[in-house]
Scaffold this active site. Structure first.
Site, PDB file in Angstrom:
ATOM      1  N   GLY A  12      18.079  43.777  19.644  1.00  0.00           N
ATOM      2  CA  GLY A  12      16.741  44.138  20.121  1.00  0.00           C
ATOM      3  C   GLY A  12      16.132  45.294  19.334  1.00  0.00           C
ATOM      4  N   ASP A  49      31.269  41.320   9.952  1.00  0.00           N
ATOM      5  CA  ASP A  49      31.920  41.663  11.214  1.00  0.00           C
ATOM      6  C   ASP A  49      32.580  43.014  10.966  1.00  0.00           C
ATOM      7  OD1 ASP A  49      33.415  42.011  13.437  1.00  0.00           O
ATOM      8  OD2 ASP A  49      34.449  40.078  13.347  1.00  0.00           O
ATOM      9  N   LEU A  50      32.033  44.058  11.586  1.00  0.00           N
ATOM     10  CA  LEU A  50      32.517  45.412  11.285  1.00  0.00           C
ATOM     11  C   LEU A  50      33.922  45.642  11.824  1.00  0.00           C
ATOM     12  CD1 LEU A  50      29.223  47.450  11.886  1.00  0.00           C
ATOM     13  CD2 LEU A  50      30.133  46.558   9.725  1.00  0.00           C
ATOM     14  N   SER A 109      24.222  56.599  23.093  1.00  0.00           N
ATOM     15  CA  SER A 109      23.524  56.135  24.296  1.00  0.00           C
ATOM     16  C   SER A 109      23.532  57.193  25.381  1.00  0.00           C
ATOM     17  CB  SER A 109      24.229  54.876  24.815  1.00  0.00           C
ATOM     18  OG  SER A 109      23.793  54.570  26.136  1.00  0.00           O
ATOM     19  N   ASN A 110      22.547  57.102  26.261  1.00  0.00           N
ATOM     20  CA  ASN A 110      22.521  57.977  27.445  1.00  0.00           C
ATOM     21  C   ASN A 110      23.755  57.754  28.324  1.00  0.00           C
ATOM     22  OD1 ASN A 110      21.549  56.321  30.103  1.00  0.00           O
ATOM     23  ND2 ASN A 110      20.695  55.362  28.282  1.00  0.00           N
ATOM     24  N   HIS A 111      24.458  56.629  28.123  1.00  0.00           N
ATOM     25  CA  HIS A 111      25.611  56.357  28.983  1.00  0.00           C
ATOM     26  C   HIS A 111      26.833  57.199  28.629  1.00  0.00           C
ATOM     27  CE1 HIS A 111      23.292  53.572  31.210  1.00  0.00           C
ATOM     28  NE2 HIS A 111      22.870  53.031  30.075  1.00  0.00           N
ATOM     29  N   TYR A 134      31.624  51.132  27.879  1.00  0.00           N
ATOM     30  CA  TYR A 134      30.589  51.214  26.833  1.00  0.00           C
ATOM     31  C   TYR A 134      30.233  52.677  26.530  1.00  0.00           C
ATOM     32  CZ  TYR A 134      25.692  51.132  25.228  1.00  0.00           C
ATOM     33  OH  TYR A 134      24.519  51.366  24.560  1.00  0.00           O
ATOM     34  N   LYS A 138      30.698  55.044  23.071  1.00  0.00           N
ATOM     35  CA  LYS A 138      29.652  55.812  22.377  1.00  0.00           C
ATOM     36  C   LYS A 138      30.087  57.268  22.215  1.00  0.00           C
ATOM     37  CE  LYS A 138      26.656  52.553  21.646  1.00  0.00           C
ATOM     38  NZ  LYS A 138      26.287  52.165  20.260  1.00  0.00           N
ATOM     39  N   ARG A 172      13.844  55.181  36.887  1.00  0.00           N
ATOM     40  CA  ARG A 172      14.830  55.812  36.003  1.00  0.00           C
ATOM     41  C   ARG A 172      14.345  55.814  34.559  1.00  0.00           C
ATOM     42  NH1 ARG A 172      18.876  53.031  33.375  1.00  0.00           N
ATOM     43  NH2 ARG A 172      20.239  54.467  32.267  1.00  0.00           N
TER      44      ARG A 172
HETATM   45  C1  15L Z   1      21.700  51.395  26.910  1.00  0.00           C
HETATM   46  O1  15L Z   1      22.473  52.099  26.287  1.00  0.00           O
HETATM   47  C2  15L Z   1      21.633  49.944  26.660  1.00  0.00           C
HETATM   48  O2  15L Z   1      21.877  49.639  25.313  1.00  0.00           O
HETATM   49  C3  15L Z   1      20.339  49.333  27.100  1.00  0.00           C
HETATM   50  O3  15L Z   1      20.541  47.946  27.174  1.00  0.00           O
HETATM   51  C4  15L Z   1      19.841  49.884  28.442  1.00  0.00           C
HETATM   52  O4  15L Z   1      20.684  49.414  29.438  1.00  0.00           O
HETATM   53  C5  15L Z   1      19.798  51.387  28.399  1.00  0.00           C
HETATM   54  O5  15L Z   1      21.014  51.938  27.965  1.00  0.00           O
HETATM   55  C6  15L Z   1      19.449  52.031  29.760  1.00  0.00           C
HETATM   56  O6  15L Z   1      20.174  52.919  30.195  1.00  0.00           O
HETATM   57  O7  15L Z   1      18.450  51.656  30.341  1.00  0.00           O
END
Ligand code: 15L
Length: 270
Positions: A12, A49-50, A109-111, A134, A138, A172
């Site tokens: 994406g 393919d990494l 990522s925020n995650h 996930y 990260k 959010r």
């Molecule tokens: C992410 O890291 C994901 O890649 C994306 O698909 C969303 O889920 C995003 O976080 C989110 O937190 O909204």
């Protein structure tokens, strides 16, 4: 930057970036597991393919900068995360070292910090609190970036992307949204700014409801142009239709926190 590689180019964010980076750097090389269906004749693509070091080295050979978007972008099984996000990310950084690449911009990522409550405001030096396998992958990528920056001299920027899209889609996301234009601005700082050795930025637009102190990005010239509040009416209307999620609504990581949350576990107060 003469040649820039974008991994995960069929995803994406990669699909949007391909269009937006055209003309910014003389040569853009794209890689992914599969060839993007809409590849244009003027685009250069390397299938890779990494999880294979040989394929990673082949993809990065001869580039000066890498935007590493490749890997799984949501929660997955341990084996999927291990291959795509742990081994794949290690191979990418190690291949970059072997091939003398100058810079890596890593799509974090925020995650990585999903288990901070929404009422906390945090900077990039808060201890990680991943909300998923996930998110752990990260955090691993950010740690690898630091290793390769300080031990091997790569210039590394990790962008903790909030939610990428044309508009924030719920409450959010009003706090964590990043527009394509603002993300490109952050990526370009990572690829071009002379002072970068190792930085972590939050990938967020100008969000008045935001939870993150993005001083590091501002110091290096980031000036977000998009404001989530302009979309607040639509986002809040969409939010009102979502089912309640007591755990996810408490934490910054939202549904990534409530997914697989163990019965009886207490919500962190701070
Ligand atoms: C992410 O890291 C994901 O890649 C994306 O698909 C969303 O889920 C995003 O976080 C989110 O937190 O909204």
């Amino acid at each position: 930057m003469e040649t820039v590689l974008v991994t995960g180019a069929a995803g994406g964010i990669g699909t949007r970036l391909r269009q937006m980076l055209k003309g910014v750097y003389p040569n853009i090389r794209l890689s992914d597991l599969r060839r993007p269906a809409d590849l244009a004749p003027d685009e250069t693509f390397v299938e890779a393919d990494l999880a294979s070091m040989a394929e990673a080295e082949n993809a990065v050979a001869g580039v000066q900068g890498i935007v590493h978007l490749g890997g799984l972008s949501v929660e997955g099984s341990w084996d999927t995360i291990l291959q795509a996000n742990i081994i794949g990310c290690y191979n990418l950084f190690e291949a970059a070292r072997r091939q003398r690449v100058e810079r890596v911009v890593f799509a974090s990522s925020n995650h990585v910090i999903g288990f901070y409550p929404r009422r906390r405001r945090i900077a990039v030096d808060a201890a990680v609190r991943p909300d998923s396998r996930y998110g752990v992958s990260k955090a691993f990528g950010e740690a690898l970036g630091a290793l390769y920056a300080f031990k091997h001299g790569l210039r590394v920027t990790c962008i903790r992307i909030g939610n990428f899209g044309d508009a924030p889609v719920d409450r959010r996301r009003l706090s964590i949204w990043v527009s394509p234009q603002d993300l490109v601005q952050l990526i370009r700082i990572g690829l071009e700014h002379a002072e970068i050795r190792y930085e972590i930025f939050y990938g967020a637009s100008d969000n008045v409801r935001g939870w993150w102190d993005n001083a590091a990005a501002f110091r290096l010239g980031y000036r977000p142009q998009s404001r989530s509040e302009e979309h607040s009416a639509a986002a809040l209307a969409a939010d009102a239709k979502l089912p309640p999620d007591p755990v996810g609504d408490w934490y910054q990581g939202g549904p990534f926190c409530s997914e697989e949350f163990s019965d009886g576990a207490e919500r962190a107060p701070l």
